[in-house]
Write an enzyme that holds these catalytic residues in place. Structure first.
Site, PDB file in Angstrom:
ATOM      1  N   THR A  61       3.723  -4.454  -7.164  1.00 21.99           N
ATOM      2  CA  THR A  61       4.420  -3.219  -7.546  1.00 21.99           C
ATOM      3  C   THR A  61       5.549  -2.918  -6.560  1.00 21.99           C
ATOM      4  O   THR A  61       6.464  -2.172  -6.880  1.00 21.99           O
ATOM      5  CB  THR A  61       3.445  -2.035  -7.579  1.00 21.99           C
ATOM      6  OG1 THR A  61       2.728  -1.998  -6.340  1.00 21.99           O
ATOM      7  CG2 THR A  61       2.459  -2.164  -8.714  1.00 21.99           C
ATOM      8  N   ASP A 100     -10.379   3.425   4.044  1.00 20.26           N
ATOM      9  CA  ASP A 100      -9.224   3.065   3.201  1.00 20.26           C
ATOM     10  C   ASP A 100      -7.921   3.611   3.774  1.00 20.26           C
ATOM     11  O   ASP A 100      -7.115   4.220   3.078  1.00 20.26           O
ATOM     12  CB  ASP A 100      -9.418   3.526   1.740  1.00 20.26           C
ATOM     13  CG  ASP A 100      -8.282   3.040   0.825  1.00 20.26           C
ATOM     14  OD1 ASP A 100      -7.498   2.171   1.266  1.00 20.26           O
ATOM     15  OD2 ASP A 100      -8.176   3.533  -0.307  1.00 20.26           O
TER      16      ASP A 100
END
Lengths: 274, 554
Positions: free
Chosen positions: B172, B299
């Site tokens: 992306t 994360d």
């Protein structure tokens, strides 16, 4: 006591959730609520919020099973069993407030994915391990893995022949194709020379009056090049397979037999691949 | 002759379009009317020296053209590029448009064939293309890299980096052209996947090198992964790197290890996740690395931009690298050797560690235990999202957004399945402990983090920041307002309602002596999708995919 146990197991005791909902919650949290998708308990993510919305059960079964075209919602028919799809729908219905969950079995037929046929045994079951061969074929850490160019059972590259239908061939023939690729040409390799002097050898994918699309196999992964015909100064058919030599040295004999066993095995549903 | 060519280039005459080269990007400040690479310059400062539009006249800024891509799913996240009067933009689903940068007239389009399989987890959006050697490069939703003819949009080469059906990963982010190579990262950090950064020959698409972000057996760093966890450890490289031509080093941020929240099956520091890696662009060889977060269980990516700064620090001229970590700290390193210089908190709500010591070590880790929900601040959406900050050499300040929000995290033991999502837990957004949930845009001393001013807003700000020579800081908000702040004071000077929230990267350029400011608009993205958990009304914020271009009236 035995009766109570049976009722608990069936999720029918007052205050207990039906087993399908309990199972559905687990499936939801690992399939639908993950990451940026529908959020924990359907509380919204990149995917739509599910909590507090009313859904039709048949609609949910269809969407979960088949996915939604032109959207990011994938089909789960290859990833979840029919029972798990039914369970997760039962759970989503509890989020939406559209009534208690129904028994897991009802309507499951509609969502029943085509069951894969059981793996056929290799002709010689002692020759190699299909599972080990699959791991080698798709080994992401190996730039020379077979799947860089070949697809097998729905996965892999497009440059070389699809190797899904090898079950009818003899192990000896398959082994020879791996270690002596020059012995048999399954596709016609070409060499083109362009106006800029570049020499491109590879496999033709498509051709029309204006251009030619060719898999350039000078390196891996192969590159699909578009070459306009007015740029081509010479074109010749090659007698040699573009498949790299040396697989007989890259793999041990045991590994080669594993690859043969994998190529001769029947397809496995994607959901079963570890 | 030279003078005539120069006049043609300045004039933005399409016929005078010169081939973009890596050398031109190195010398980008000689042609401030162009925006040739992702962050304009290789140092990722997102600063345009143009000053025709400035503090004194910005209130007269008006839209001069717009362009609708027609593909609104996921909003519009791209970073436009402009080369000699031609603009290149992308929309979701890998659509590329070449436009006349002065009028918006479409010159060509390229629609990538919709793949049979994409990596759903990482969205349909695209953050832009790279230019070089007559070609336009784009990564795709099924993990291909394609090269298009910059004049016609016709495909020249196309390479499948790894089968999306197997890896569950895609591209992306925008590629980066360095010398004769095009370098590109990959998503997959929240999936059972082993990450990498790849370089390809610009002309032929032949792979030049691969840097595995997780070392394999026998390589240094492999011992920082227990068992087979290295095969599925994430380590994505989903944003765009920077380049220092003097040191001949490319800097790329590596994302989190997988599973995101469950770390027991990947014991060790998990190199090179959550690290900046400095690579030789000719060979892909690692020159140095700095790991911000050993054994991440929250994360927190290190995937965002690396801003290269030459600053005085303690009486010495230093070559520095600034990186905003998703966990809400800003790190500064020496970019010659990776040595830690400083770290400062960008947001007020941080509880995953107590602090960072003078050597850069984390102090007082607050790790989510398995099966027990705990409050972690910031949320998985980050103390900042990927949307980039900017540095103004005029003020010497770094401008970036930040987000105040928290979440409860419940870690869960999980076994990896190759290419499948691999989070190892779940989360629910929560309001922060201090103050109200919301976003801000601030000006900071890049090394100490000393706040110069702060602009507060009720929602997270998810668009990139542009700094200009006219003393402006430009960005947009989720309600659709694109606005300009005074770089010196943070005072709002101008605003325009575009009609849909902003999630892309604004740029500035000039054609025939007229300065333009362009911004993608169109609400969407993963983080935007999480917002209804805290702000229910944002569920109904309408999407879009329109590029707006502004200028002063002629």
């Amino acid at each position: 006591m035995r009766l109570l146990g049976a009722l608990v197991a069936a999720g029918l005791v007052w205050g207990q959730e039906p087993a399908a909902v309990v199972r559905g919650r687990t499936v939801f949290s690992s399939s639908c609520g993950i990451g940026y998708c529908h959020g924990k308990d359907g509380g919204a993510g990149r995917g739509p919020r599910l909590a507090g919305k009313k859904f039709d059960r048949e609609y949910l079964l269809k969407v979960v099973t088949q996915g939604v075209n032109n959207s990011l919602m994938p089909a789960f028919k290859d990833q979840l069993s029919a029972a798990d799809i039914s369970a997760v729908v039962a759970y989503i219905l509890t989020l939406s407030g559209s009534g208690a969950a129904e028994p897991a079995a009802t309507g499951a037929e509609a969502a029943q994915p085509a069951e894969p046929s059981g793996p056929d045994k290799p002709i010689d079951p002692d020759a190699g391990s299909p599972a080990a061969g699959r791991a080698l074929f798709f080994d992401a850490s190996n730039p020379k893995r077979c799947s860089a160019c070949h697809a097998c059972q729905g996965r892999g590259g497009e440059a070389g022949p699809d190797l899904t239908s090898q079950a009818g061939r003899s192990p000896r023939e398959i082994l020879r194709d791996i270690v002596e690729p020059e012995a048999r040409l399954a596709m016609e390799p070409l060499t083109l020379v362009t106006r800029s002097g570049e020499r491109i050898t590879g496999l033709k994918k498509t051709e029309n009056g204006e251009l030619l699309r060719i898999w350039d196999t000078a390196g891996l992964p192969p590159v699909l090049r578009t070459i306009y015909k007015d740029q081509i100064t010479s074109r010749a058919t090659e007698r040699k397979s573009p498949m790299p030599a040396g697989y007989g040295r890259l793999y041990t004999r045991r590994q080669l037999l594993d690859l043969v066993a994998f190529l001769k095995s029947a397809p496995v549903a994607p959901g079963e691949i570890e | 002759m030279t003078r005539m060519l120069y006049a043609l280039v300045l004039g933005g005459c399409l016929a005078a379009q010169q081939e973009v080269t890596s050398g031109r990007i190195v010398a980008a400040d000689k042609e401030p009317h162009n925006w040739l690479s992702y962050a304009r310059t290789y140092d990722s400062q997102r600063y345009s020296p143009l000053e025709q539009v400035n503090r004194a006249n910005v209130r007269r800024l008006v839209p001069v053209w717009s362009f609708q891509t027609g593909d609104v799913q996921g909003g519009m996240q791209c970073n436009p590029l402009v080369a000699d009067g031609v603009m290149y933009i992308t929309s979701s689903w890998n659509k590329v448009f070449a436009l006349d940068a002065a009028t918006g007239k479409k010159l060509w389009h390229y629609f990538y064939e919709k793949p049979k399989k994409i990596a759903e987890l990482f969205g349909p959006w695209n953050r832009g293309v790279a230019l070089g050697y007559g070609l336009v490069f784009m990564g795709t939703l099924d993990n291909h890299l394609v090269a298009l003819d910059a004049k016609t949009g016709r495909e020249v080469w196309n390479v499948n980096i790894e089968d999306v059906a197997q890896c569950g990963c895609n591209i992306t982010g925008a590629p980066l052209v360095v010398k004769d190579k095009v370098i590109v990262g990959v998503t997959g950090g929240d999936a059972a996947h082993r990450g990498y950064i790849n370089a390809f020959d610009v002309k032929t698409g032949k792979q030049a090198w691969r840097f595995w972000t997780i070392p394999g057996p026998g390589e240094p760093g492999h011992e920082t992964w227990s068992g087979d966890s290295w095969k599925y450890g994430g380590g994505s490289s989903w944003m765009t790197g920077s380049y220092d031509p003097d040191l001949n080093l490319v800097y790329w941020g590596v994302g989190n290890p997988a599973a995101d929240f469950y770390g027991d099956s990947r014991k060790g520091a998990n190199l090179y996740t959550d690290s900046i890696v400095a690579l030789d662009p000719d060979t892909g060889k690692l020159k140095w690395y700095h790991q911000q977060i050993p054994h991440d269980v929250w994360d927190w990516d290190t995937a965002y931009e690396s801003v290269l700064l030459n600053l005085d620090y303690r009486g010495q001229k230093r070559k520095l690298l600034l990186n905003v970590n998703k966990g809400g700290y800003v790190y500064v390193n020496d970019r010659t050797d990776g040595k830690f210089v400083s770290a400062w908190p960008l947001v007020e709500n941080l509880n995953w560690i107590k602090g960072i010591d003078e050597e850069g070590n984390l102090v007082g880790r607050n790790e989510p235990p398995v099966g027990q929900p705990v409050l972690i601040c910031p949320s998985i959406g980050g103390g900042r999202s990927w949307n980039h900050g900017a540095f103004s050499p005029k003020t010497g300040w770094f401008y970036t957004t930040g987000i105040e929000w928290c979440q409860t995290v419940t870690a869960r033991k999980e076994e990896p399945k190759e290419g499948q999502p691999f989070f190892g837990g779940e989360f629910v957004l929560k309001a922060p402990l201090k103050g109200k949930a919301g976003g801000h845009l601030g000006a900071y001393d890049p090394i100490t983090g000393k706040q110069q001013w702060i602009y507060r807003y009720k929602y997270p700000l998810l668009a990139s920041v542009l700094a200009t020579g006219g003393g402006l800081i430009l960005t947009g908000d989720p309600e659709g307002d694109f606005f300009a702040l005074d770089a010196a004071s943070g005072k709002k000077l101008w605003s325009f309602a575009t009609g849909s929230g902003l999630r892309g990267s604004p740029i500035s350029y000039a054609v025939k002596g007229r300065q333009y400011i362009a911004t993608p608009t169109g609400w969407g993205s993963a983080v935007a999708g999480l917002m209804p958990q805290l702000w229910p009304e944002t569920e109904h914020f309408q999407s879009g995919s329109t590029l707006f271009v502004f200028a002063l009236p002629e």
